[in-house]
Every structure is written in C-alpha cells, then in structure tokens.
Design a protein around this motif. Structure first.
Motif, PDB file in Angstrom:
ATOM      1  N   GLN A 164       3.263 -10.835   7.966  1.00  0.00           N
ATOM      2  CA  GLN A 164       4.171  -9.758   8.344  1.00  0.00           C
ATOM      3  C   GLN A 164       3.686  -8.426   7.772  1.00  0.00           C
ATOM      4  O   GLN A 164       3.172  -8.368   6.654  1.00  0.00           O
ATOM      5  CB  GLN A 164       5.586 -10.045   7.813  1.00  0.00           C
ATOM      6  CG  GLN A 164       6.563  -8.905   8.056  1.00  0.00           C
ATOM      7  CD  GLN A 164       7.917  -9.159   7.425  1.00  0.00           C
ATOM      8  OE1 GLN A 164       8.914  -9.278   8.114  1.00  0.00           O
ATOM      9  NE2 GLN A 164       7.966  -9.239   6.100  1.00  0.00           N
ATOM     10  N   PHE A 165       3.879  -7.367   8.560  1.00  0.00           N
ATOM     11  CA  PHE A 165       3.593  -6.003   8.124  1.00  0.00           C
ATOM     12  C   PHE A 165       4.880  -5.190   8.219  1.00  0.00           C
ATOM     13  O   PHE A 165       5.586  -5.254   9.241  1.00  0.00           O
ATOM     14  CB  PHE A 165       2.505  -5.379   9.001  1.00  0.00           C
ATOM     15  CG  PHE A 165       1.204  -6.144   8.997  1.00  0.00           C
ATOM     16  CD1 PHE A 165       0.235  -5.885   8.046  1.00  0.00           C
ATOM     17  CD2 PHE A 165       0.971  -7.142   9.941  1.00  0.00           C
ATOM     18  CE1 PHE A 165      -0.959  -6.597   8.041  1.00  0.00           C
ATOM     19  CE2 PHE A 165      -0.206  -7.862   9.934  1.00  0.00           C
ATOM     20  CZ  PHE A 165      -1.178  -7.584   8.985  1.00  0.00           C
ATOM     21  N   THR A 166       5.196  -4.448   7.154  1.00  0.00           N
ATOM     22  CA  THR A 166       6.434  -3.667   7.104  1.00  0.00           C
ATOM     23  C   THR A 166       6.112  -2.211   6.776  1.00  0.00           C
ATOM     24  O   THR A 166       5.416  -1.926   5.788  1.00  0.00           O
ATOM     25  CB  THR A 166       7.398  -4.226   6.041  1.00  0.00           C
ATOM     26  OG1 THR A 166       7.645  -5.602   6.302  1.00  0.00           O
ATOM     27  CG2 THR A 166       8.716  -3.467   6.054  1.00  0.00           C
ATOM     28  N   TYR A 167       6.625  -1.302   7.592  1.00  0.00           N
ATOM     29  CA  TYR A 167       6.428   0.140   7.369  1.00  0.00           C
ATOM     30  C   TYR A 167       7.773   0.767   7.014  1.00  0.00           C
ATOM     31  O   TYR A 167       8.751   0.619   7.755  1.00  0.00           O
ATOM     32  CB  TYR A 167       5.857   0.807   8.625  1.00  0.00           C
ATOM     33  CG  TYR A 167       5.648   2.301   8.477  1.00  0.00           C
ATOM     34  CD1 TYR A 167       4.551   2.794   7.788  1.00  0.00           C
ATOM     35  CD2 TYR A 167       6.557   3.203   9.014  1.00  0.00           C
ATOM     36  CE1 TYR A 167       4.354   4.156   7.637  1.00  0.00           C
ATOM     37  CE2 TYR A 167       6.372   4.573   8.876  1.00  0.00           C
ATOM     38  CZ  TYR A 167       5.267   5.038   8.175  1.00  0.00           C
ATOM     39  OH  TYR A 167       5.080   6.392   8.029  1.00  0.00           O
ATOM     40  N   ASP A 168       7.830   1.468   5.872  1.00  0.00           N
ATOM     41  CA  ASP A 168       9.075   2.094   5.426  1.00  0.00           C
ATOM     42  C   ASP A 168       8.916   3.593   5.179  1.00  0.00           C
ATOM     43  O   ASP A 168       9.563   4.167   4.297  1.00  0.00           O
ATOM     44  CB  ASP A 168       9.604   1.399   4.171  1.00  0.00           C
ATOM     45  CG  ASP A 168       8.634   1.495   2.983  1.00  0.00           C
ATOM     46  OD1 ASP A 168       7.562   2.116   3.138  1.00  0.00           O
ATOM     47  OD2 ASP A 168       8.957   0.961   1.911  1.00  0.00           O
ATOM     48  N   ILE A 186       0.883  -1.175   0.000  1.00  0.00           N
ATOM     49  CA  ILE A 186       0.000   0.000   0.000  1.00  0.00           C
ATOM     50  C   ILE A 186       0.917   1.220   0.000  1.00  0.00           C
ATOM     51  O   ILE A 186       1.405   1.646   1.057  1.00  0.00           O
ATOM     52  CB  ILE A 186      -0.928  -0.014   1.232  1.00  0.00           C
ATOM     53  CG1 ILE A 186      -1.689  -1.340   1.308  1.00  0.00           C
ATOM     54  CG2 ILE A 186      -1.907   1.160   1.184  1.00  0.00           C
ATOM     55  CD1 ILE A 186      -2.518  -1.500   2.579  1.00  0.00           C
ATOM     56  N   LYS A 187       1.193   1.750  -1.173  1.00  0.00           N
ATOM     57  CA  LYS A 187       2.239   2.757  -1.324  1.00  0.00           C
ATOM     58  C   LYS A 187       1.948   4.034  -0.538  1.00  0.00           C
ATOM     59  O   LYS A 187       2.839   4.613   0.081  1.00  0.00           O
ATOM     60  CB  LYS A 187       2.444   3.073  -2.805  1.00  0.00           C
ATOM     61  CG  LYS A 187       2.995   1.889  -3.596  1.00  0.00           C
ATOM     62  CD  LYS A 187       3.236   2.255  -5.051  1.00  0.00           C
ATOM     63  CE  LYS A 187       3.816   1.062  -5.817  1.00  0.00           C
ATOM     64  NZ  LYS A 187       4.063   1.379  -7.233  1.00  0.00           N
ATOM     65  N   LYS A 188       0.714   4.473  -0.571  1.00  0.00           N
ATOM     66  CA  LYS A 188       0.389   5.727   0.121  1.00  0.00           C
ATOM     67  C   LYS A 188       0.609   5.608   1.628  1.00  0.00           C
ATOM     68  O   LYS A 188       0.966   6.592   2.283  1.00  0.00           O
ATOM     69  CB  LYS A 188      -1.061   6.115  -0.170  1.00  0.00           C
ATOM     70  CG  LYS A 188      -1.303   6.558  -1.614  1.00  0.00           C
ATOM     71  CD  LYS A 188      -2.731   7.016  -1.813  1.00  0.00           C
ATOM     72  CE  LYS A 188      -2.960   7.491  -3.235  1.00  0.00           C
ATOM     73  NZ  LYS A 188      -4.365   7.956  -3.462  1.00  0.00           N
ATOM     74  N   ALA A 189       0.411   4.426   2.159  1.00  0.00           N
ATOM     75  CA  ALA A 189       0.592   4.218   3.594  1.00  0.00           C
ATOM     76  C   ALA A 189       1.990   3.711   3.932  1.00  0.00           C
ATOM     77  O   ALA A 189       2.292   3.487   5.110  1.00  0.00           O
ATOM     78  CB  ALA A 189      -0.456   3.233   4.110  1.00  0.00           C
ATOM     79  N   HIS A 190       2.834   3.518   2.923  1.00  0.00           N
ATOM     80  CA  HIS A 190       4.192   2.981   3.122  1.00  0.00           C
ATOM     81  C   HIS A 190       4.152   1.635   3.852  1.00  0.00           C
ATOM     82  O   HIS A 190       5.039   1.317   4.637  1.00  0.00           O
ATOM     83  CB  HIS A 190       5.068   3.961   3.914  1.00  0.00           C
ATOM     84  CG  HIS A 190       5.246   5.284   3.252  1.00  0.00           C
ATOM     85  ND1 HIS A 190       6.115   5.484   2.202  1.00  0.00           N
ATOM     86  CD2 HIS A 190       4.640   6.476   3.497  1.00  0.00           C
ATOM     87  CE1 HIS A 190       6.056   6.757   1.820  1.00  0.00           C
ATOM     88  NE2 HIS A 190       5.164   7.373   2.575  1.00  0.00           N
ATOM     89  N   LEU A 191       3.107   0.837   3.555  1.00  0.00           N
ATOM     90  CA  LEU A 191       2.892  -0.405   4.286  1.00  0.00           C
ATOM     91  C   LEU A 191       2.938  -1.597   3.345  1.00  0.00           C
ATOM     92  O   LEU A 191       2.218  -1.638   2.342  1.00  0.00           O
ATOM     93  CB  LEU A 191       1.539  -0.368   5.005  1.00  0.00           C
ATOM     94  CG  LEU A 191       1.201  -1.587   5.875  1.00  0.00           C
ATOM     95  CD1 LEU A 191       2.161  -1.674   7.060  1.00  0.00           C
ATOM     96  CD2 LEU A 191      -0.249  -1.510   6.364  1.00  0.00           C
TER      97      LEU A 191
END
Length: 670
Positions: free
Chosen positions: A576-580, A535-540
């Motif tokens: 897994q959830f990844t935030y960048d 989810i690009k807008k959420a960086h997720l």
C-alpha cells in the motif's frame, strides 16, 4: 502486539476488567489501533485480523464465505468476541454477524490469548477479542473513508460527532459495503467470492456527569443480504432445486451501556453497571435446505472496584439470558438458558516487582448446573525492561452445533449426533515474556514470547472422515490438546522504518485410544509481518504486509477424492502507498494478494460435484464390509462420478480472491 514503544503504555481493560497500563497488567494483553489496521485496509474487523499473529479468520464455506476467528489454533466458538466489554457477538452472530462491525468506529482492539473465564464467563476458554469503540468526546468531528477494488467491491465509512446540549455528545456512524459482481476465475460455474450487500448504523451517546462518572449508551443495527452459488442463480431460485444457491438474510440490532453508580447509592469506590441486549434474525437457504433462526441475548453485570493497601479487589455479579430457536430437527423446542453468576478477583502487590492475581467465578447454568472457573496470574518485573507473566485457569463450554458450525447447515451432509453431548471442560496455562531494548542509535526493539497449553475433556468433534455423506458429532472418548509457542517482534528505527513480525507454532490434536490425530483445518505454523516506511518530504507512506500459513489437514470425501489431503504452505501479501500531503485528506492505494494465490492452486477442483449440486446423478450401492441384510449405502463410482463424490463445499481453508488493486480516500476534521 503494540506497534511502537509508546503503545506499551496504552491503557487496556480486557485483562482485568478495569483500566490499567498494558505494562502494569498481570494478564498479557495485545493492543491494535486503527493505525495498524490501516496498513492493509479492510471493510470489516473479520478481514482486518488476518495480520494479527496467532489469530486467523477461518472461512467455513466456499459458497457463502461465512467464518469465525481462531486464536492459537482453537476454533471460533472458543473465542469470546466483545464490543466495549459486552459479550454481544457469540454463537449465531459469530458465524454470520462479525463482518458487520464498521472499522471507522474502532478505537482499539484488545486481544487476550488464553484463559479469561473467571472474569468474562465460561465461554472465554481460548481467549477473547474486545473491540473498543471510540469515545464520542475524543472522536473526530467528521470522518469519512471510501475504498473500492478492481473486483468492484465498495466500502464506505462515515462518522459524525455532535453536541446535544451542554452535557451530551453523540457519535454517529454508517458503514456500507457492496459487492455484487459475479466472479468465476476457476471456471467451476460457482461464484469464487460471495456477493454481499450490507449496511451498519451505529450511534453512541456519552453523558457528562458530576465528578466525571461514566455513562454511555450505544446502539447498532445491521442488515446484510449475501449469496453465493451457481453463476446464473437469482432470487427466483431461492430454496429450489433448479439452480443451486446459498442465500442468507441477516438482521440484527444491539444495545449496550455503561453506568457508574452515584456515590449516594454506593460507597466512594467505583461501582459500574453494564448491560447489553442483542436481537439476531437469520433467514437462510442452502440449496433446498431452509435454516431460519432467532437468537436473543440479554446481559447485565455489576461490579465493585475496591482499593486497599496492597490489594486491588474486584467483586461482581452477572447474569445472561439466551433464547435460541431454529427450524432444524435438532431444535424441537426453543433453547432458553439462564446463566447467573458471581466473580471475585484480587490483585495483590506482593513486593515492588511482584504481583499476584487470583480470580474465582461461579455460574449456574439452568441446563447443566454449577460451573466453577478459577483463575491465577503472576507478574514479575525483572527490571524496567523485562517482564514475566504466568496465567492459568479453567473453562466450561456448552455447544450449539447449528449456531457454530456452518458445515452442519449446508445440507451437503447429514448431521448425526450419536448421543447427548456433554459440556466441554478445559484447563489452560500461558507463560509470557516481554522485553524492551533501547540501542544507542535510538532503535527500539520489543520482543514478546509466549508458551501456551490447553487440555480438553469431553471435546466435541465433528467427524468428517467416517462417512463422506455425514458429519458425526460426539464427545471425544479421550482428550484434546492445544499447545505451542508464539513470538512477536517490533523494530522501530530512527530513520522511520518500522517492522512488526510474528510467528506461531501450534500443535492442536485429539488423542483417542492412544492414537493422536491433527485437528482438521488447523495449521501448525503461521507468521505475520508489516513493514512500514515514511518518506516525509514526499508525504508518502509505504506498507508491505502479509501472512504465511503451513499445511493443514483438509476434509476429503473418501479414498478416491483426488483433492490434496493437506494444503500447501500459502501466503497472502499486500502493498500500500499512502499520500497525506493535503490538509485533512489521505489518498491510498495498492495491491492485495500480490502472489495471486487461491486455494485451487494444485487441486483439480475445490467444490466437489459442482456440476451436480443437488446430487441428482449420484448412484448409491450397499456399503462394503457390512453384514447381509444391512441397508447402509455408499456412493458408487460411475463413469459420470469416477471419484464416488457427492456435492460438498466444505473443502475450504483460505480466501478465494485473486490479485486485485484497491484505491481509497480518507477525510478527517478533528
């Protein structure tokens, strides 16, 4: 299989010993990058390979959790594990040292399924795994990755790149893993998961030379302290018969290098010198059984790469010296083996769409004499989107039971070798098809399918069934076969959704006196998957990964053993959830083993006689059906032991960790 369409153009070296684009290689090579393994982060390459189709990390003991890597149903010793092309992980270090390779320093992992003997030597009969470390010049300046789980596991990776003068770059890395939390969820008074304290230190130097010729030198040191056993065990009980524990101290160091010879010494063609040395010390106690072993392996290889009009020649020589000694009765004198050899390979361009690879290797084993391993490969580009590859070859393998089979070390069963074991010989063939499909809506579909067949003569089998108190090793009076089908599918959608799936069907069996028996601890069907969406807008980023395994035959201790003779179908699934959204920082977390599966599901117990690990209360009686005067004994069924069992921790086929959360942070400066 590669994760995206662009990965099909990755440069690989494992198939032919020289850099070539994956699509151009006549040998099918699967490539896995760190991005793939990050979908289900793990503290070691051993754990990370659980999501590779046709490759299964096999645990060999409920107590110390040592293991090996299976490819297409063939057990760990049939798989050659390389680091930067050097065969430095083998035998003793495969069983105990594979988990010490830090993930932070891996550039990519290349996997060849099937024969690779003519290039890498006689042990690569089932396939090979080549762990390629990062080049110092292209590695990040600083990289760190710290992860912890609700089981109280801690894994920390740190790497640092430095310039040492104008012509030298140094890449340093440290991996530390600690798990010192006693867990006993199945209430058998034994640790569910082995406790571990491990550190690995790695350094790799790259030297800049004239005309860009290669020169690199790397070294690694690893120390590990692991134990499992009764929950009240501590080191004061090590080697004694009061409280049962399996305690293993491992020390090993490795040195490896690559050097391209200068032109003044050679012709203008590429001439590479590669070398490695490993020193592995093992100090183990399995209850009262002591196993102390040393293994030293020196390896050197020189090859000449010559380009002709329609030929791509490779001519080389190699030599390996192995020293092995332990304190078991089977090793009265240290085992010293010298293995020099020569090899030649010619990749012939028959036509624009046809390539033929012919390889031949000759080795001389100082114990067993001459070894000849030919190889053949054919590649046909039907068009730009469809490729067919056919590979065939032979293999030769000398077995050292005590370095390869953990079950022989536990002390729970006596080891019986019926006569002098003959080396195993194999014949392999692999047919591979790869297709790429591009749809009008910008969806990419990659499909790779393989059929494989391996025939064994002199297969060495450990018989767990004939006597529950013994493992009887002998050459099979017949033959063994490993055959099957495997397929991988990659889907990449314009929306950013990616799906990777794999399925393997395999039939691994022995045939003796016309009777076919399925190989123990080997599943017939297995599958893996990874579903990713950003989810690009959420960086997720979201990753859902998993594997599934069909039933496998398990080692029972007799007709009265109440445990299941076959495992049920089982699956390990993770999310897994990844935030960048932060500069240079990634935050990730999730849940492993979502289904909360463990091997004790449906079983009354996993470890036999966990209440009497030293067999102090086991009663024996004369074995039924034996002639008068026979002294052969068997376990008697008693009120305390109604199933006539002895202590045995070898009924194991999957990880014994429950559902758990994990959380981590990655920091990178490029």
């Amino acid at each position: 299989m590669a994760q995206t369409e662009s990965d099909l153009n990755e440069v690989v070296v494992s198939g032919t010993l020289k850099p070539v684009k994956r699509l151009e290689s006549p040998v099918p090579v699967e490539v896995y990058t760190p991005a793939y393994f990050k979908k289900n982060p793990s503290p070691s390459i051993f754990d990370a390979l659980q999501n590779v189709n046709g490759v299964r990390p096999q645990l060999n003991c409920n107590i110390c959790n040592t293991g090996d890597i299976h490819i297409n149903g063939l057990e760990g010793p049939y798989t050659m594990v390389l680091i930067d092309g050097m065969p430095i992980v083998s035998s003793l270090s495969t069983v105990y040292g594979l988990s010490g390779i830090p993930m932070s320093l891996i550039e990519q992992v290349e996997i060849v399924k099937g024969p690779a003997s003519s290039i890498y030597g006689s042990e690569a009969v089932g396939g090979l795994i080549n762990i390629i470390t990062k080049k110092p010049a292209s590695a990040p300046l600083v990289s760190a990755d710290v992860m912890s789980t609700s089981y109280k596991e801690l894994n920390a990776d740190l790497s640092l790149k430095q310039r040492l003068g104008s012509k030298t770059t140094l890449l340093s890395g440290v991996n530390y893993f600690k798990f010192w939390n006693v867990v006993d969820h199945n209430h058998d008074n034994f640790t569910d998961v082995t406790l571990q304290d491990r550190i690995s230190v790695f350094q790799k130097y790259a030297f800049q030379r004239k005309e860009g010729k290669a020169f690199s030198l790397a070294a690694r040191y690893m120390y590990e302290d692991r134990w499992g056993g009764e929950t009240n065990w501590n080191k004061s009980y090590r080697g004694g018969d009061q409280v049962y524990g399996e305690s293993i101290y491992t020390r090993r160091w490795e040195l490896l290098g690559n050097y391209q010879l200068p032109e003044w010494l050679t012709t203008k063609e590429k001439v590479m010198l590669s070398f490695s040395y490993t020193d592995h010390d093992q100090d183990s106690r399995y209850g009262t059984t002591s196993y102390i072993a040393q293994q030293r392996i020196g390896f050197v290889q020189l090859f000449w790469d010559k380009q002709l009009k329609n030929h791509d020649l490779l001519l080389g020589t190699a030599a390996r010296y192995t020293y092995y000694d332990d304190n078991t009765p089977a090793t009265a004198l240290a085992d010293k083996v010298f293995l020099p050899g020569i090899f030649v390979q010619d990749e012939i361009k028959l036509a624009p769409k046809h390539k033929l690879l012919a390889g031949f290797r000759y080795d001389y084993n100082s114990v067993h004499g001459n070894i000849v391993t030919p190889r053949f490969a054919y590649k046909w580009n039907l068009n730009d989107q469809n490729i067919i590859r056919l590979n065939a070859g032979t293999g030769f393998r000398v077995v050292n039971i005590f370095t390869e089979d953990h079950a022989a070390l536990t002390g729970a069963r006596d080891v019986v070798i019926t006569d002098e074991l003959k080396p195993e010989k194999t014949y392999n063939v692999n047919l591979n098809f790869l297709t790429k499909i591009y749809t009008p809506n910008h969806t990419f579909i990659g499909i790779e399918a393989s059929a494989f067949y391996t025939h064994f003569n002199n297969r060495i089998i450990g018989d767990f069934d004939q006597d529950p108190n013994k493992i009887i090793y002998s050459n099979l009076d017949g033959y063994a076969v490993s055959k099957g089908l495997s397929a991988n599918v990659d889907l990449t959608f314009a929306s950013g959704l990616k799906l990777i799936g794999g399925f393997t069907y395999q039939d691994v069996a022995t045939v003796e006196e016309g009777i076919k028996a399925q190989q123990i601890l080997t599943e017939k069907i297995s599958g893996t998957w990874a579903v990713s969406y950003k989810i690009k807008k959420a960086h997720l980023g979201i990753d859902y990964t998993g594997n599934i395994y069909g039933p496998m035959r398990l080692p029972l201790l007799g007709d009265k053993d109440p445990r299941q003779p076959y495992s049920s179908t089982w699956s390990i699934q993770n999310i897994q959830f990844t935030y960048d959204g932060f500069k240079n920082i990634e935050i990730y977390g999730g849940v492993k083993n979502l289904l909360n599966w463990t091997p004790n599901k449906g079983n009354p117990f996993i470890i036999a006689r966990a209440n009497d690990p030293f067999d102090k209360n086991v009663v024996y009686e004369p074995k039924a059906g034996r002639p008068a005067g026979s002294t052969e004994m068997q376990v008697a069924a008693t009120e305390d032991n109604p199933y006539a069992l002895t202590f045995d921790p070898n009924y194991v086929y999957g990880p014994n960790q429950n559902i758990r959360g994990f959380f981590g942070i990655r920091f990178t400066i490029k």
